[in-house]
Design a protein around this motif. Structure first.
Motif, PDB file in Angstrom:
ATOM      1  N   GLN A  93       2.076   7.354  -4.957  1.00  0.00           N
ATOM      2  CA  GLN A  93       1.886   7.679  -3.394  1.00  0.00           C
ATOM      3  C   GLN A  93       2.923   8.096  -2.743  1.00  0.00           C
ATOM      4  N   GLU A 138       4.254  11.607  -3.344  1.00  0.00           N
ATOM      5  CA  GLU A 138       3.257  12.649  -2.581  1.00  0.00           C
ATOM      6  C   GLU A 138       3.934  12.744  -1.127  1.00  0.00           C
ATOM      7  N   ILE A 139       4.060  11.425  -0.353  1.00  0.00           N
ATOM      8  CA  ILE A 139       4.377  11.415   0.988  1.00  0.00           C
ATOM      9  C   ILE A 139       5.882  12.202   0.924  1.00  0.00           C
ATOM     10  N   ALA A 195      -1.001  12.135   2.219  1.00  0.00           N
ATOM     11  CA  ALA A 195       0.163  12.429   2.511  1.00  0.00           C
ATOM     12  C   ALA A 195       0.383  13.397   3.542  1.00  0.00           C
TER      13      ALA A 195
END
Length: 150
Positions: free
Chosen positions: A12, A15-16, A137
């Motif tokens: 995650q 993606e951010i 994101a």
């Protein structure tokens, strides 16, 4: 405005970082995995490597950031933690770090509610997003660009 992603070495978090990379000014990444640091540096991040349960280290890394993005998965995955053992204790360390670093906007990425969110006088803008929601994101990047969440 500077932004820090805590747990940038999670899927995650990756993606951010990708979503923030094109628009964020100063981007910082707090990671546990030193092998991920170089790749993040190549993407324009300033990288701090440390134990995600060490609130004092996180506070220094986040000092004078406007936004902190906290990836809850980094508090509960299989990484080694020396200062706090369970996810709630790690999140508690993160909240203390946020208070001490002077963060204005906090974006919590997790499936549950943010434990013990800082009060409005300490961190006036707090948002919780599900990391399993499609487009989360891009939503982080959008929120980071706003002048105010109000």
């Amino acid at each position: 405005m500077p932004v820090i992603v805590v747990g940038a070495d999670t899927s995650q978090g990756d993606e951010i970082v990708s979503s923030l990379a094109s628009n964020a000014g100063e981007m910082r990444a707090f990671v546990t995995d030193p092998e991920r640091a170089e790749a993040l540096r190549k993407r324009g991040c300033k990288v701090a490597i440390g134990d995600v349960s060490d609130g004092s280290h996180l506070q220094i890394a986040a000092f004078e950031c406007f936004t902190a993005v906290l990836v809850a998965a980094a508090a509960s995955d299989d990484r080694e933690r020396s200062f706090a053992a369970d996810p709630e204790a790690v999140a508690g360390e993160w909240m203390e770090a946020i208070r001490g670093a002077g963060i204005h906007r906090l974006i919590w990425i997790g499936s549950g509610l943010l434990p013990e969110p800082p009060d409005e006088q300490v961190c006036p803008e707090v948002v919780t997003l599900s990391g399993s929601r499609p487009g989360f994101a891009q939503e982080v990047a959008r929120l980071n660009e706003l002048e105010t969440l109000g």
